[in-house]
Design a protein around this motif. Structure first.
Motif, mmCIF file in Angstrom:
data_model
loop_
_atom_site.group_PDB
_atom_site.id
_atom_site.type_symbol
_atom_site.label_atom_id
_atom_site.label_comp_id
_atom_site.label_asym_id
_atom_site.label_seq_id
_atom_site.Cartn_x
_atom_site.Cartn_y
_atom_site.Cartn_z
ATOM 1 N N SER A 70 0.850 -1.193 0.000
ATOM 2 C CA SER A 70 0.000 0.000 0.000
ATOM 3 C C SER A 70 0.881 1.237 0.000
ATOM 4 C CB SER A 70 -0.927 -0.007 1.225
ATOM 5 O OG SER A 70 -0.175 -0.005 2.412
ATOM 6 N N ALA A 71 0.272 2.376 -0.274
ATOM 7 C CA ALA A 71 1.008 3.636 -0.299
ATOM 8 C C ALA A 71 1.463 4.012 1.109
ATOM 9 C CB ALA A 71 0.122 4.748 -0.860
ATOM 10 N N ALA A 72 2.522 4.837 1.181
ATOM 11 C CA ALA A 72 3.003 5.312 2.472
ATOM 12 C C ALA A 72 1.956 6.228 3.081
ATOM 13 C CB ALA A 72 4.322 6.050 2.306
ATOM 14 N N GLY A 73 1.470 5.862 4.220
ATOM 15 C CA GLY A 73 0.449 6.643 4.902
ATOM 16 C C GLY A 73 0.418 6.270 6.361
ATOM 17 N N PRO A 74 -0.568 6.756 7.098
ATOM 18 C CA PRO A 74 -0.637 6.445 8.519
ATOM 19 C C PRO A 74 -0.906 4.966 8.792
ATOM 20 C CG PRO A 74 -2.544 7.729 7.836
ATOM 21 C CD PRO A 74 -1.622 7.664 6.668
ATOM 22 N N HIS A 75 -1.488 4.278 7.831
ATOM 23 C CA HIS A 75 -1.715 2.841 7.929
ATOM 24 C C HIS A 75 -1.154 2.204 6.673
ATOM 25 C CE1 HIS A 75 -4.808 4.481 10.635
ATOM 26 N NE2 HIS A 75 -4.488 3.436 11.361
ATOM 27 N N ALA A 76 -0.734 0.977 6.783
ATOM 28 C CA ALA A 76 -0.197 0.252 5.634
ATOM 29 C C ALA A 76 -0.679 -1.191 5.713
ATOM 30 C CB ALA A 76 1.326 0.303 5.643
ATOM 31 N N ILE A 77 -0.615 -1.871 4.577
ATOM 32 C CA ILE A 77 -0.934 -3.291 4.522
ATOM 33 C C ILE A 77 0.392 -4.037 4.385
ATOM 34 C CG2 ILE A 77 -2.189 -5.123 3.327
ATOM 35 C CD1 ILE A 77 -4.009 -2.942 4.548
ATOM 36 N N VAL A 78 0.724 -4.837 5.384
ATOM 37 C CA VAL A 78 1.957 -5.628 5.376
ATOM 38 C C VAL A 78 1.577 -7.086 5.542
ATOM 39 C CG1 VAL A 78 4.156 -6.074 6.530
ATOM 40 C CG2 VAL A 78 3.314 -3.731 6.341
ATOM 41 N N ASN A 79 1.995 -7.896 4.585
ATOM 42 C CA ASN A 79 1.665 -9.325 4.599
ATOM 43 C C ASN A 79 0.167 -9.547 4.803
ATOM 44 O OD1 ASN A 79 4.351 -9.958 4.201
ATOM 45 N ND2 ASN A 79 4.771 -10.201 6.378
ATOM 46 N N GLY A 80 -0.649 -8.680 4.159
ATOM 47 C CA GLY A 80 -2.089 -8.829 4.207
ATOM 48 C C GLY A 80 -2.758 -8.292 5.458
ATOM 49 N N LYS A 81 -2.000 -7.704 6.360
ATOM 50 C CA LYS A 81 -2.562 -7.211 7.622
ATOM 51 C C LYS A 81 -2.381 -5.691 7.705
ATOM 52 C CE LYS A 81 -2.051 -7.681 12.604
ATOM 53 N NZ LYS A 81 -1.306 -8.291 13.711
ATOM 54 N N GLU A 82 -3.450 -4.968 8.122
ATOM 55 C CA GLU A 82 -3.336 -3.517 8.288
ATOM 56 C C GLU A 82 -2.562 -3.219 9.571
ATOM 57 O OE1 GLU A 82 -6.031 0.461 8.981
ATOM 58 O OE2 GLU A 82 -6.849 -1.120 7.717
ATOM 59 N N VAL A 83 -1.549 -2.361 9.434
ATOM 60 C CA VAL A 83 -0.711 -1.977 10.567
ATOM 61 C C VAL A 83 -0.580 -0.460 10.596
ATOM 62 C CG1 VAL A 83 0.613 -4.140 10.559
ATOM 63 C CG2 VAL A 83 1.412 -2.189 9.203
ATOM 64 N N ILE A 84 -0.167 0.078 11.739
ATOM 65 C CA ILE A 84 0.135 1.504 11.842
ATOM 66 C C ILE A 84 1.544 1.703 11.310
ATOM 67 C CG2 ILE A 84 0.497 3.446 13.404
ATOM 68 C CD1 ILE A 84 -1.580 2.147 15.270
ATOM 69 N N ASN A 85 1.721 2.692 10.443
ATOM 70 C CA ASN A 85 3.009 2.938 9.811
ATOM 71 C C ASN A 85 3.724 4.080 10.526
ATOM 72 O OD1 ASN A 85 5.181 3.315 8.164
ATOM 73 N ND2 ASN A 85 4.017 3.766 6.319
ATOM 74 N N PHE A 86 4.639 3.749 11.407
ATOM 75 C CA PHE A 86 5.397 4.758 12.146
ATOM 76 C C PHE A 86 6.577 5.300 11.348
ATOM 77 C CE2 PHE A 86 3.410 2.340 15.626
ATOM 78 C CZ PHE A 86 2.757 3.383 16.262
ATOM 79 N N ALA A 87 6.842 4.766 10.173
ATOM 80 C CA ALA A 87 7.988 5.180 9.374
ATOM 81 C C ALA A 87 7.624 6.174 8.275
ATOM 82 C CB ALA A 87 8.655 3.951 8.749
ATOM 83 N N SER A 88 6.372 6.579 8.190
ATOM 84 C CA SER A 88 5.931 7.470 7.124
ATOM 85 C C SER A 88 5.900 8.917 7.596
ATOM 86 C CB SER A 88 4.526 7.073 6.671
ATOM 87 O OG SER A 88 4.003 8.045 5.800
ATOM 88 N N ALA A 89 6.276 9.819 6.714
ATOM 89 C CA ALA A 89 6.121 11.244 6.994
ATOM 90 C C ALA A 89 4.698 11.695 6.661
ATOM 91 C CB ALA A 89 7.133 12.061 6.189
ATOM 92 N N ASN A 90 3.890 10.795 6.151
ATOM 93 C CA ASN A 90 2.505 11.094 5.778
ATOM 94 C C ASN A 90 1.557 10.729 6.917
ATOM 95 O OD1 ASN A 90 0.255 11.781 4.227
ATOM 96 N ND2 ASN A 90 0.157 9.782 3.243
ATOM 97 N N TYR A 91 1.894 11.137 8.133
ATOM 98 C CA TYR A 91 1.121 10.745 9.302
ATOM 99 C C TYR A 91 -0.269 11.358 9.338
ATOM 100 C CZ TYR A 91 3.620 14.955 10.661
ATOM 101 O OH TYR A 91 4.174 16.212 10.659
ATOM 102 N N LEU A 92 -0.529 12.400 8.562
ATOM 103 C CA LEU A 92 -1.877 12.968 8.503
ATOM 104 C C LEU A 92 -2.687 12.402 7.338
ATOM 105 C CD1 LEU A 92 -1.126 16.711 9.328
ATOM 106 C CD2 LEU A 92 -2.022 14.951 10.844
#
Length: 110
Positions: free
Chosen positions: A10-32
């Motif tokens: 998925s695109a870099a954003g506050p949430h991402a899909i990793v291995n089919g599971k939605e996770v919070i993406n703490f590595a993105s500058a797109n936190y909003l």
């Protein structure tokens, strides 16, 4: 050491899909979650058409323009303060404003 392989789908954003599971993406500058927001893109295009692009940097180097003053006035109005200061670059805040307002013994959380 064990290495774990993850597949980001998925695109870099506050949430991402990793291995089919939605996770919070703490590595993105797109936190909003504003990357690709239509109103923001239109505003950016309008600003580019009016002001062009430059080398960026602190206002002491690039100057102050109407959008700086307008943004400061809006922030001050929102906060209910007489004025505000807008820093266009995060490091300039750290190296100028924080040392100017802090003294020995203050705790800074950044």
């Amino acid at each position: 050491m064990m290495l774990i392989s993850c597949l980001l789908r998925s695109a870099a954003g506050p949430h991402a899909i990793v291995n089919g599971k939605e996770v919070i993406n703490f590595a993105s500058a797109n936190y909003l979650g504003l990357i690709g927001h239509e109103k923001l893109l239109d505003s950016c295009i309008s600003a580019l058409e009016k002001y062009g692009v430059g080398s960026c940097g602190p206002r002491a180097f690039i100057g102050t323009i109407d959008v700086h003053l307008d943004c400061e006035a809006r922030i001050a109005n929102f906060l209910g303060t007489p004025d505000s200061i807008l820093y266009s670059y995060g490091l300039s805040t750290m190296f100028s404003a924080i040392p100017a307002f802090c003294k020995k013994g203050d705790v800074i959380v950044a």
